[in-house]
Design a protein around this motif. Structure first.
Motif, PDB file in Angstrom:
ATOM      1  N   SER A   1     -15.574  11.534  36.911  1.00 52.25           N
ATOM      2  CA  SER A   1     -15.682  10.496  35.879  1.00 52.25           C
ATOM      3  C   SER A   1     -16.147  11.056  34.540  1.00 52.25           C
ATOM      4  N   LEU A   2     -15.980  12.363  34.351  1.00 50.15           N
ATOM      5  CA  LEU A   2     -16.219  13.000  33.066  1.00 50.15           C
ATOM      6  C   LEU A   2     -14.922  13.650  32.584  1.00 50.15           C
ATOM      7  N   ILE A   3     -14.698  13.658  31.289  1.00 50.74           N
ATOM      8  CA  ILE A   3     -13.493  14.262  30.724  1.00 50.74           C
ATOM      9  C   ILE A   3     -13.607  15.781  30.807  1.00 50.74           C
ATOM     10  N   PRO A   4     -12.668  16.473  31.444  1.00 57.22           N
ATOM     11  CA  PRO A   4     -12.744  17.935  31.562  1.00 57.22           C
ATOM     12  C   PRO A   4     -12.715  18.640  30.207  1.00 57.22           C
ATOM     13  N   VAL A   5     -13.481  19.713  30.115  1.00 58.85           N
ATOM     14  CA  VAL A   5     -13.571  20.497  28.876  1.00 58.85           C
ATOM     15  C   VAL A   5     -12.756  21.775  29.034  1.00 58.85           C
ATOM     16  N   ARG A   6     -11.995  22.125  28.009  1.00 55.38           N
ATOM     17  CA  ARG A   6     -11.219  23.359  28.035  1.00 55.38           C
ATOM     18  C   ARG A   6     -11.930  24.505  27.308  1.00 55.38           C
ATOM     19  N   GLY A   7     -12.694  24.188  26.264  1.00 52.67           N
ATOM     20  CA  GLY A   7     -13.404  25.248  25.557  1.00 52.67           C
ATOM     21  C   GLY A   7     -13.801  24.833  24.157  1.00 52.67           C
ATOM     22  N   VAL A   8     -14.334  25.792  23.407  1.00 51.73           N
ATOM     23  CA  VAL A   8     -14.820  25.572  22.047  1.00 51.73           C
ATOM     24  C   VAL A   8     -13.976  26.392  21.078  1.00 51.73           C
ATOM     25  N   VAL A   9     -13.585  25.782  19.964  1.00 55.70           N
ATOM     26  CA  VAL A   9     -12.823  26.510  18.945  1.00 55.70           C
ATOM     27  C   VAL A   9     -13.741  27.545  18.303  1.00 55.70           C
ATOM     28  N   SER A  10     -13.286  28.772  18.260  1.00 56.32           N
ATOM     29  CA  SER A  10     -14.141  29.872  17.812  1.00 56.32           C
ATOM     30  C   SER A  10     -14.033  30.183  16.333  1.00 56.32           C
ATOM     31  N   ASP A  11     -12.952  29.725  15.682  1.00 53.25           N
ATOM     32  CA  ASP A  11     -12.711  30.208  14.310  1.00 53.25           C
ATOM     33  C   ASP A  11     -12.007  29.162  13.444  1.00 53.25           C
ATOM     34  N   HIS A  12     -12.571  27.947  13.397  1.00 56.75           N
ATOM     35  CA  HIS A  12     -11.952  26.928  12.546  1.00 56.75           C
ATOM     36  C   HIS A  12     -11.962  27.416  11.100  1.00 56.75           C
ATOM     37  N   PRO A  13     -10.862  27.271  10.368  1.00 56.38           N
ATOM     38  CA  PRO A  13     -10.773  27.817   9.007  1.00 56.38           C
ATOM     39  C   PRO A  13     -11.808  27.247   8.038  1.00 56.38           C
TER      40      PRO A  13
END
Length: 448
Positions: free
Chosen positions: A263-275
């Motif tokens: 019942s939690l939304i799965p996480v894929r990861g964190v953006v490492s280098d947003h411009p």
């Protein structure tokens, strides 16, 4: 949005809500012509530094917004406006709140993203106060008089300079939604609990349509392509360094810390280098059959969500949703997390009983080694669940009140909402009670 030209031409006579954002450096005196009808005044996104000393002439005024202006103190004239129930001065440079600045009828005070080092003792006179939003200030303590605000339900004190958890909060019988991450007293716990994250390159994401937008950021649908990965995902891009609940870094760390649960939304990861250097989080894309359970609180409802008037839940939808969220909350507390914003507007449901709890913007870390403290915090969140269960029951199908197990759900909601905090059940007991109610409904003879 209105214009000064409309106001000065008399075209807004009779209006109840006025919004002006046109670079104002002074309060337009023409506003007083609306005194007999004006209830909501929004002067956000201007360059104001003060309000007129006779503001109380707007005798019907109950809500005022002056966010994103240049105020360095909360105007004391606000305290002379007896009808004011909501004050919003987010993102100014307010360093001081005088004793006289707070009207006694206040229900909702927003001072997020200012420079406050202290609150006045007069906060204790605001006995109707339900929401107090103070994230992103420089508070080192909270006044003891806050304990007199016995109706306070939502408190945001994240991203301040508090050196210890304010014990007085456990004296508040209705405190329900609390956020305190990003303070010195919990820095060590947060650092120790921060899980590793999967870095995702911004160039590997191709943003598409906008899925949703809130105060903290925008959620886009996107394609994620990197090596063998080719997946449709959701990307939450945060607006800046501070949200109304706290800091994006804390939200991302809590989302990762939450781990896996149905019942939690799965996480894929964190953006490492947003411009643009902003924070961004990559989540699994949810089936379009899921929709938000409720809308956020309105100015009138204050702390309670607003549901579609036609929403009617049958027994399975109600109990499956309630059990899913109780199980998710129990899981979070086992991970050392308090969600802090357990609300219908943060729940997705598919109309078949499936439910997903999202948005960790108000999440806070819990010191599990201190069992008494951890259980006290869990019982705050249990009250949030009680509000949710009460709302689900209020939107059930008419015939439901005759269903076996209905009375047990009503009693469970009452226990969760009890002003006697220690009498509230923990989530493990709530899960058990919900499963028992389902059994009674399925087979009332056996259950008897």
């Amino acid at each position: 949005m209105h214009t000064l030209e409309q106001l000065r031409a008399g075209q807004l006579v009779g209006t109840q809500r006025l919004s002006l954002a046109c670079g104002l450096t002074e309060f337009p005196r023409d506003i007083f012509a609306l005194a007999d009808t004006l209830e909501i005044l929004d002067l956000s996104n201007n360059a104001l530094t003060e309000l007129p000393p006779d503001l109380h002439r707007l005798h019907r005024l109950r809500v005022i917004f002056c966010s994103n202006n240049h105020f360095t103190e909360l105007p004391t004239v606000l305290g002379q406006c007896p009808g004011l129930t909501m004050i919003g001065f987010k993102a100014n440079q307010i360093r001081e709140v005088a004793d006289a600045a707070l009207p006694a009828a206040l229900r909702w005070l927003i001072l997020t993203d200012n420079q406050l080092q202290a609150l006045p003792a007069s906060i204790g006179r605001c006995t109707q106060l339900q929401k107090l939003m103070l994230a992103g200030n420089q508070l080192r303590t909270l006044p003891l008089e806050l304990a007199l605000c016995t109706r306070l339900e939502l408190l945001r004190i994240a991203a301040n300079q508090l050196t210890e958890f304010p014990a007085l909060l456990f004296k508040l019988p209705r405190l329900t939604w609390l956020a305190y991450a990003g303070n010195p007293f919990c820095a060590e716990l947060e650092a120790a609990a921060e899980p590793p994250s999967t870095p995702i390159a911004w160039e590997a994401l191709q943003l598409q349509s906008t899925l949703g937008e809130g105060a903290s950021g925008v959620i886009h649908q996107a394609n994620w392509q990197a090596g063998d990965v080719h997946e449709a995902v959701a990307v939450k891009v945060f607006r800046g360094a501070l949200t109304s609940d706290g800091m994006p870094q804390c939200e991302m760390a809590a989302t990762l810390r939450a781990g896996h649960h149905t019942s939690l939304i799965p996480v894929r990861g964190v953006v490492s280098d947003h411009p643009d250097g902003v924070c961004a989080l990559v989540l699994a894309l949810i089936d379009p059959d899921f929709a938000v359970l409720a809308g956020p609180p309105s100015l009138d409802s204050c702390t309670r969500d607003v549901y579609a008037p036609g929403l009617r839940l049958d027994w399975s939808q109600l109990t499956d949703t309630a059990l899913s969220i109780a199980s998710a909350a129990s899981h979070l507390h086992a991970q050392g997390l308090m969600h802090g914003d357990l609300y219908g507007h943060n729940i997705l449901h598919n109309g078949q009983g499936g439910a997903l709890l999202g948005d960790f913007g108000a999440a806070s870390w819990v010191a599990q080694a201190d069992t008494a403290h951890a259980h006290a915090l869990q019982r705050l969140e249990v009250r949030a669940f009680g509000c949710l269960l009460e709302e689900l029951l209020a939107h059930s199908a008419p015939e439901m009140d005759e269903a076996p197990g209905w009375e047990s759900l009503r009693l469970l909601a009452g226990r969760c909402l009890s002003d006697n905090v220690v009498a509230r059940p923990l989530f493990a007991e709530i899960e058990h009670a919900l499963m028992e109610a389902q059994n009674v409904y399925l087979d009332p003879v056996v259950a008897a």
